[in-house]
Design an enzyme around this catalytic site. Structure first.
Site, PDB file in Angstrom:
ATOM      1  N   TYR A 179      42.391 -42.018  57.670  1.00  0.00           N
ATOM      2  CA  TYR A 179      42.107 -40.704  57.119  1.00  0.00           C
ATOM      3  C   TYR A 179      42.568 -39.620  58.094  1.00  0.00           C
ATOM      4  CZ  TYR A 179      40.102 -36.368  56.019  1.00  0.00           C
ATOM      5  OH  TYR A 179      40.001 -35.038  55.777  1.00  0.00           O
ATOM      6  N   ASP A 227      36.698 -38.593  62.572  1.00  0.00           N
ATOM      7  CA  ASP A 227      36.184 -38.744  61.207  1.00  0.00           C
ATOM      8  C   ASP A 227      36.560 -40.127  60.671  1.00  0.00           C
ATOM      9  OD1 ASP A 227      35.287 -38.448  58.646  1.00  0.00           O
ATOM     10  OD2 ASP A 227      36.483 -36.672  58.174  1.00  0.00           O
ATOM     11  N   HIS A 229      35.579 -41.227  57.692  1.00  0.00           N
ATOM     12  CA  HIS A 229      35.748 -41.001  56.257  1.00  0.00           C
ATOM     13  C   HIS A 229      35.169 -42.140  55.422  1.00  0.00           C
ATOM     14  CE1 HIS A 229      37.699 -38.226  53.324  1.00  0.00           C
ATOM     15  NE2 HIS A 229      37.425 -37.421  54.320  1.00  0.00           N
ATOM     16  N   GLU A 356      33.696 -26.391  61.388  1.00  0.00           N
ATOM     17  CA  GLU A 356      35.040 -26.895  61.111  1.00  0.00           C
ATOM     18  C   GLU A 356      35.946 -25.709  60.785  1.00  0.00           C
ATOM     19  OE1 GLU A 356      35.240 -29.669  57.846  1.00  0.00           O
ATOM     20  OE2 GLU A 356      37.063 -30.595  58.646  1.00  0.00           O
TER      21      GLU A 356
HETATM   22 MG    MG Z   1      35.196 -35.289  56.929  1.00  0.00          MG
END
Ligand code: MG
Length: 423
Positions: A179, A227, A229, A356
Site C-alpha cells: 500500500y 501504514d 493498510h 496527515e
Molecule cells: Mg491509512
C-alpha cells in the site's frame, strides 16, 4: 409506509432569531487532480452568507450527492442555520437506519457548512467557536515511497529536507505494490496461480529492513510512520510491531481490517510501538469504542466519514480524557474544506497527536481560495471568519469527476492464490 412528498413538521419547537434562514443545500463535485472532491454548499436568506462543508467519499460520490440534494435539503430548508446540533441530529435520525459512509459524509457536508455559516455570522474563525486555540499550528506528516528500500529512504530524505519532522515510509515488494507504493513493472512471481500476488512473509521481512535503513540514513531526529493498510492477522500484527521496536516508530497504522478490531486491545498490549487506527470508522460510536476500549494509541477517523466536526470534537474530548491522541485522516481524498475542519480540531484539542498532510496543487488552490498549505510541515488555520475557504464554482465545473478509477480503487490486492485481500 406510504410514499409522500409531504415533509413532516421539522421546524424547531423553540423561538429563533428572525434574521436568517436556510434557502438551499447543494453538493458540488470537482476533480482537479483526478480525485472526486464533494463539497456541500448551504445558502441562506442573506445573499452574501453561505457555508461550505466537506462530504468527500471518493468511491461513492454520486450516492452522497443524491443523499444531500434529495434527502437532506428538504429537511433543513427554511430552518435557522444556528441550530447546528438539532439540524445534524435531525439529519441523522430522520433516516432511522443511521451511520454508514454515504449518510455520514452527506451529514458532514451539512454540519461543516453550518459551522462555516456560524463563524461568518460571528465574524470569527471556527476554531474560536470550538473554544479557541491550545496551540499555534498543527504539525503534520507527509507520505514517502519507493520501488526499493534505497528509493524509499531517498524519498523520505527529500521530505525531511523540505521541512517535515514526520514522514510515512512505504516500499514496493516483488510481485505486488505494498500500500502506498507502486507495483513493479515486469516483476512477477513464477509457479503460482496469481503472478502479482501479495506475500505476507515477504512483507513482514521487508518492512523491518526498510526502517533499519531509514533510521541509519535519516538519524534519530525524524519521526517515522508506516501504514499496513489492514492486511494482517492479529498475530502477524504483533510480529511486525515487535520487529519494528528498534526503529522507534511514531505510529504503526491500521494493522488489522475493521472486521477484526475486537482484537486490537490484545495487539496493542503486545505492541512496543504506538498503534494508529480508525480511518475506516464510519460511525462515531465505533470510533469511541476504539478510544475507550483500549485498542488504539492514536485515533485517525476521516472526519467527514463519521459525520463532520460535531461528532469529531466529541471524539477528541473522549481521547483527551483517556490519553489517546488524534491523527485525523486527510490525504488527497479530503477536500480543502475538510482539511480546514481537521486543522480547527487539531489546534483546539489538547489530545492532538499529528495531522496527515496532502500538498494540494496550484489548480486546487485556485478552485478553493484559502486552501491551507504546509510551511515547514506546519498547517496553520486561517483567521478569516468560518473556515476561511471559498469555492470558485465556475472553475470547479471545468474539472468534472468520473467513475473510471476511484469507485473500484480498493479492490486491487490479491494473494498468490488469486484471492482478494482486505485493502
Ligand atoms: Mg491509512
Amino acid at each position: 409506509m406510504t410514499e409522500t412528498d409531504a415533509v413532516p413538521t421539522f421546524a424547531q419547537p423553540w423561538d429563533v432569531p428572525a434574521d436568517v434562514r436556510i434557502t438551499g443545500v447543494r453538493a458540488i463535485v470537482t476533480a482537479p487532480y483526478g480525485v472526486p472532491i464533494v463539497v456541500v454548499r448551504i445558502d441562506t436568506t442573506d445573499p452574501g452568507l453561505y457555508g461550505l462543508g466537506c462530504a468527500t467519499f471518493t468511491q461513492r460520490w454520486k450516492a452522497v450527492v443524491t443523499y444531500v440534494e434529495e434527502h437532506l435539503a428538504r429537511l433543513v430548508v427554511g430552518r435557522y442555520p444556528g441550530d447546528i446540533g438539532d439540524l445534524v441530529r435531525l439529519a441523522k435520525f430522520s433516516s432511522y437506519w443511521r451511520e454508514g459512509p454515504v449518510g455520514n459524509n452527506a451529514i458532514s457536508g451539512l454540519d461543516e457548512a453550518l459551522w462555516d455559516i456560524a463563524g461568518k455570522r460571528a465574524g470569527q474563525p471556527v476554531h474560536e467557536l470550538l473554544g479557541g486555540k491550545v496551540r499555534a499550528a498543527a504539525d503534520t506528516y507527509v507520505h514517502s515511497a519507493g520501488r526499493d528500500i534505497p528509493g524509499a529512504v531517498a524519498d523520505a530524505r527529500s521530505k525531511v529536507e523540505a521541512g517535515w519532522r514526520h514522514v510515512r515510509v512505504q516500499v514496493s515488494q516483488p510481485g505486488a505494490g505494498t500500500y502506498g507504493s507502486a507495483v513493479l513493472d515486469g516483476d512477477t512471481i513464477d509457479g503460482v496461480p496469481y503472478a502479482r500476488g501479495w506475500r505476507v512473509s515477504e512483507y513482514l521481512s521487508l518492512v523491518p529492513r526498510l526502517f533499519e535503513a531509514a533510521r541509519e540514513e535519516l538519524g534519530d531526529e525524524v519521526e517515522l510512520l508506516h501504514d499496513v493498510h489492514s492486511r494482517l492477522t492479529p498475530k502477524q500484527a504483533v510480529t511486525l510491531a515487535r520487529s519494528l521496536e528498534p526503529y522507534r516508530l511514531f505510529f504503526l497504522e491500521d494493522v488489522l481490517p475493521p472486521e477484526h478490531w475486537d482484537a486490537l486491545p490484545q495487539v496493542r498490549a503486545a505492541s512496543p510501538v504506538p498503534l494508529a487506527v480508525g480511518e475506516l470508522t464510519t460511525s462515531v460510536t465505533d470510533a469511541a469504542r476504539l478510544i475507550l476500549g483500549g485498542g488504539v494509541d492514536l485515533i485517525r477517523s476521516h472526519v467527514s466519514a463519521i459525520g463532520g466536526v460535531t461528532p469529531a470534537r466529541k471524539l477528541a474530548a473522549a481521547a483527551e480524557l483517556v490519553g489517546v491522541r488524534t491523527a485525523w485522516h486527510a490525504p488527497g481524498d479530503t477536500s480543502p474544506v475538510g482539511v480546514a475542519a481537521s486543522v480547527a480540531l487539531d489546534v483546539t484539542s489538547p489530545a492532538f497527536g499529528i495531522q496527515e498532510c496532502h500538498v494540494f496543487d496550484e489548480l486546487t488552490h485556485e478552485i478553493f481560495p484559502g486552501t491551507l498549505a504546509p510551511v515547514n510541515g506546519w498547517l496553520t488555520p486561517n483567521d478569516s471568519p468560518g473556515w476561511g475557504i471559498d469555492l470558485d464554482e465556475n472553475l470547479a465545473r471545468r474539472y468534472p469527476p468520473g467513475l473510471s478509477s476511484f469507485d473500484a480503487w480498493a479492490a486491487g490486492v490479491r494473494g498468490l492464490d488469486g484471492g482478494l485481500l482486505a485493502p
